[in-house]
Design a protein around this motif. Structure first.
Motif, short mmCIF file in Angstrom:
data_model
loop_
_atom_site.label_atom_id
_atom_site.label_comp_id
_atom_site.label_asym_id
_atom_site.label_seq_id
_atom_site.Cartn_x
_atom_site.Cartn_y
_atom_site.Cartn_z
N GLU A 29 -2.15 -18.17 -16.41
CA GLU A 29 -1.59 -19.22 -17.26
C GLU A 29 -0.42 -19.92 -16.58
O GLU A 29 -0.21 -21.10 -16.76
N GLU A 30 0.30 -19.15 -15.78
CA GLU A 30 1.42 -19.70 -15.03
C GLU A 30 0.88 -20.63 -13.94
O GLU A 30 -0.27 -20.55 -13.56
N SER A 31 1.73 -21.50 -13.44
CA SER A 31 1.34 -22.40 -12.34
C SER A 31 1.44 -21.64 -11.03
O SER A 31 2.34 -21.86 -10.21
N GLU A 58 -8.52 -9.49 -20.17
CA GLU A 58 -7.51 -9.19 -21.18
C GLU A 58 -7.52 -7.73 -21.63
O GLU A 58 -6.53 -7.19 -22.08
N GLU A 61 1.72 -28.27 -11.26
CA GLU A 61 0.66 -29.05 -11.92
C GLU A 61 0.63 -30.50 -11.47
O GLU A 61 -0.41 -31.13 -11.46
#
Length: 122
Positions: free
Chosen positions: A39-41, A64, A83
């Motif tokens: 989820e992080e860049s 997960e 991003e």
């Protein structure tokens, strides 16, 4: 560029590189592949042909529920993947700590009667 280097059988380590394609290829030992799993860049940069070349299995990638769905072969590193850019950058301090913890324990993979088993080394 600050990266987190993850080598088979070793704890992750902070490293600084110049960010050139050559420096990235030297780390992974060949052509690079960028994988965006988080989820992080953040990008995971590995050898594009690591499994085909028979590089040592390094770390499992988990879903997960903590189940391994793939394994990275050979040395890889994590770097920032802004991003708004098509280039790589330094990991933030927060991402550095989070991923250092996530990949902290080296793993050993065994093939037992056609079943891949993951052992955590200490």
């Amino acid at each position: 560029m600050k990266i987190l280097l993850v080598e088979p059988g070793k704890e992750p380590a902070l490293k600084e590189i110049d960010g050139s394609l050559k420096s990235m290829q030297e780390i992974v030992g060949g052509t690079i592949q960028a994988i965006y799993l988080f989820e992080e860049s953040v990008a995971l940069i590995c050898n594009d042909e690591g499994k085909l070349l028979g590089l040592p299995l390094n770390r499992g990638l988990r879903d997960e529920e903590g189940r391994i769905y793939d394994i990275v072969a050979g040395t890889f590193f994590l770097c920032g993947a802004p991003e708004d850019s098509d280039s790589f950058g330094s990991l933030t301090d927060g991402a550095m700590q989070a991923f250092k913890q996530r990949f902290a324990v080296p793993e050993l993979f065994l093939n037992i009667d056609g079943t891949l088993v993951c052992l955590l080394s200490t």
